[in-house]
Design a protein around this motif. Structure first.
Motif, PDB file in Angstrom:
ATOM      1  N   HIS A 204       0.850  -1.180   0.000  1.00 45.40           N
ATOM      2  CA  HIS A 204       0.000   0.000   0.000  1.00 45.40           C
ATOM      3  C   HIS A 204       0.889   1.235   0.000  1.00 45.40           C
ATOM      4  CE1 HIS A 204      -3.631  -2.235   2.022  1.00 45.40           C
ATOM      5  NE2 HIS A 204      -3.262  -2.758   0.874  1.00 45.40           N
ATOM      6  N   PHE A 205       0.401   2.294  -0.636  1.00 41.64           N
ATOM      7  CA  PHE A 205       1.181   3.530  -0.608  1.00 41.64           C
ATOM      8  C   PHE A 205       0.288   4.737  -0.842  1.00 41.64           C
ATOM      9  CE2 PHE A 205       3.888   6.810  -2.680  1.00 41.64           C
ATOM     10  CZ  PHE A 205       4.662   7.094  -1.571  1.00 41.64           C
ATOM     11  N   TYR A 206       0.430   5.716   0.034  1.00 43.68           N
ATOM     12  CA  TYR A 206      -0.178   7.034  -0.108  1.00 43.68           C
ATOM     13  C   TYR A 206       0.936   8.058   0.103  1.00 43.68           C
ATOM     14  CZ  TYR A 206      -4.760   4.779   0.649  1.00 43.68           C
ATOM     15  OH  TYR A 206      -5.890   3.989   0.565  1.00 43.68           O
ATOM     16  N   PRO A 207       1.190   8.945  -0.828  1.00 40.89           N
ATOM     17  CA  PRO A 207       2.271   9.918  -0.628  1.00 40.89           C
ATOM     18  C   PRO A 207       1.995  10.915   0.478  1.00 40.89           C
ATOM     19  CG  PRO A 207       1.046  10.389  -2.637  1.00 40.89           C
ATOM     20  CD  PRO A 207       0.578   9.064  -2.150  1.00 40.89           C
ATOM     21  N   GLY A 208       0.716  11.125   0.814  1.00 44.06           N
ATOM     22  CA  GLY A 208       0.363  12.041   1.891  1.00 44.06           C
ATOM     23  C   GLY A 208      -0.553  11.377   2.891  1.00 44.06           C
ATOM     24  N   SER A 209      -0.913  12.125   3.943  1.00 42.39           N
ATOM     25  CA  SER A 209      -1.751  11.562   4.989  1.00 42.39           C
ATOM     26  C   SER A 209      -2.703  12.619   5.532  1.00 42.39           C
ATOM     27  CB  SER A 209      -0.875  11.038   6.136  1.00 42.39           C
ATOM     28  OG  SER A 209      -1.674  10.622   7.234  1.00 42.39           O
TER      29      SER A 209
END
Length: 552
Positions: free
Chosen positions: A279-284
């Protein structure tokens, strides 16, 4: 968000808005006389255009871009509540292509109640806040997959099966008491219903976030699930997608599971794993975390993403390329997205760039986490009785109001336009255009050579047209001698707010929008791109993407 696409004139500071009037007329539904040539005038550079020189090599030596690279990830709760229907989803999936993958999972994977086999008539316990998955849901999914050509991966509960002793916090969203036998009954029903359209099953969601399992223990857990499934469904080879490790910038947990698999002499990893998923999200947007549009589009985010992807690719190389590497849950910002960012025009450009970046780095597939049946902006907090069925700011589509949702009229969100633009890039192999890291704050550039020799170059100007100091990019491409002519398609927004615009109705791709039915409006608008002395110059206005196709 508007049902109809309403592109208007570009901001006056551009001085070039009149040349988009044909695109405006087409996307508004104008009918051209038979035989009318459909074209657009290429943009001329503004006085502050930045010159960038790139070279196209004579041979394509990069990673392959294959069909089915993009797909969707949806919550198991959406599946359990009957939202994955042909009327609601089919056309929106077909517009993106006929070889996508639909991942059923997310955080609610452990919050649904599988009602199959001996559990078909058992009442769902109160902990099953995600709903009940039953045969009617599988039947609707079968129709959706048949109507689109897509395939699916099925997420399975993990928390209750391994028990509270291995959970980080047993009191947080306690899972219904699902047994492994109950899980296997669901998989058997899914295989009987979906056949080969069931690609694989996924064991839990981000095990490293919710359990204390080590990488070796997770590998053993995945094997035990597969062994139980094989015993119940001996006529089919059903493999496991995993470990679906969390969104951290490192790949530590993925590496630990991979190491355990590679050192296991009892099995061949490729006999267990259908894909190694991350899984990957560049922001949060989790807790107090926030993200801004400039951060999303920054070169720092691009470089951090590249590091993450290179790490995933390195793990895949340990398996000799025998197991696909996927990012099976991804989007701009985790925890339902960042309002004002994840639903802004910026995500159209970002998602196009991100899909190309992942493919160029050897990732086999990316699935964008999205809502499936939501009213735009009707966000449901974690404390809501409707959780985990909620609108997510990073959704690919949503309805303008409840009446349109009931009529299955979903508007394309900005994110969807980026996915649609990516679908215009044909299969092939990447060529290295030699873009310097120092230019990433202005432009992103990719080249793909198709099997027939056609060259597609995608140029994304990530500067905000509404920001002071933004410039057009004047990109000069040195081309191999065989390329004689080109045509370009433009992804742009006419909204004066630039990248921060929340009005998806102002976005067009090749002069077209996406209607409430999920179909493109009008005819595509393209522009000729001259090639002179083995070179071509493409003007990329700030906040636009140009998809340029060169033919021999």
């Amino acid at each position: 968000m508007n049902e109809q696409q309403r592109p208007g004139p570009r901001r006056a500071a551009d001085g070039r808005w009149a040349r988009s009037l044909l695109a405006v007329a087409l996307s508004a539904g104008a009918v051209l006389p038979a035989g009318t040539a459909v074209a657009q005038t290429a943009d001329e550079p503004g006085p502050s255009a930045t010159a960038i020189a790139l070279a196209v090599p004579s041979r394509a030596t990069g990673a392959p871009l294959t069909e089915g690279h993009q797909g969707f990830s949806v919550e198991s709760a959406d599946f359990a509540h009957g939202f994955l229907t042909t009327d609601l989803m089919a056309q929106r999936m077909r517009t993106l292509g006929s070889h996508g993958v639909l991942r059923l999972g997310g955080y609610s994977m452990d919050l649904v109640w599988p009602a199959f086999g001996s559990w078909a008539d058992a009442p769902a316990p109160k902990e099953a806040i995600g709903g009940t998955v039953d045969q009617a849901d599988l039947d609707a999914l079968r129709k959706l997959l048949h109507a689109t050509g897509w395939k699916a991966t099925l997420g399975l509960p993990l928390k209750a099966v391994i028990g509270p002793a291995k959970l980080k916090d047993p009191t947080k969203d306690p899972a219904p008491q699902v047994t492994l036998d109950q899980v296997v009954a669901e998989v058997k029903a899914a295989r009987d219903t979906l056949g080969d359209d069931l690609l694989s099953v996924e064991i839990g969601n981000e095990f490293d976030n919710v359990t204390t399992l080590t990488g070796a223990e997770m590998w053993d857990t995945m094997k035990s699930y597969q062994a139980a499934i094989r015993a119940a469904v001996p006529h089919a080879v059903i493999k496991v997608a995993g470990p679906s490790a969390n969104t951290a910038s490192t790949n530590t947990r993925l590496g630990e599971v991979a190491s355990a698999a590679l050192s296991d002499t009892s099995v061949q990893p490729q006999d267990v794993l259908s894909e190694l998923s991350s899984h990957f999200y560049p922001g949060s947007h989790c807790g107090t975390s926030t993200m801004t549009v400039p951060q999303l589009m920054s070169s720092d985010t691009y470089l951090r993403t590249r590091t993450k992807l290179e790490g995933i690719r390195a793990v895949g190389e340990e398996f000799g390329g025998r197991i696909p590497m996927t990012v099976n849950e991804s989007n701009s910002a985790s925890c339902s997205g960042q309002p004002g960012v994840s639903d802004s025009y910026a995500t159209a450009l970002w998602s196009l760039d991100y899909l190309l970046q992942t493919a160029q780095n050897g990732i086999d597939r990316v699935e964008f986490h999205t809502n499936t049946a939501a009213v735009c902006g009707d966000f449901k907090a974690r404390t809501s009785a409707d959780y985990p069925i909620s609108y997510r700011y990073y959704g690919a589509f949503c309805a303008a109001d409840q009446a349109r949702l009931d009529a299955h009229q979903l508007s394309a969100a900005p994110l969807y336009y980026g996915l649609w633009a990516f679908s215009q890039v044909p299969q092939g192999r990447f060529v290295d255009l030699g873009l310097a890291d120092s230019d990433l704050a202005r432009v992103r550039a990719y080249g793909v050579e198709s099997r027939d020799g056609t060259l597609t170059v995608v140029l994304v100007n990530v500067q905000d047209p509404a920001a002071a100091g933004s410039t057009d990019d004047r990109v000069t491409l040195s081309l191999p001698a065989e390329y004689r002519k080109g045509r370009q398609t433009t992804l742009r927004s006419s909204a004066p707010e630039g990248l921060a615009s929340l009005d998806a109705g102002r976005i067009t791709l090749g002069g077209r929008g996406v209607t409430a039915s999920g179909r493109p409006s009008g005819r595509p608008v393209t522009a000729a791109v001259p090639v002179d002395l083995h070179a071509s110059t493409v003007v990329v206005p700030a906040g636009t993407a140009q998809i340029v196709t060169f033919t021999r």
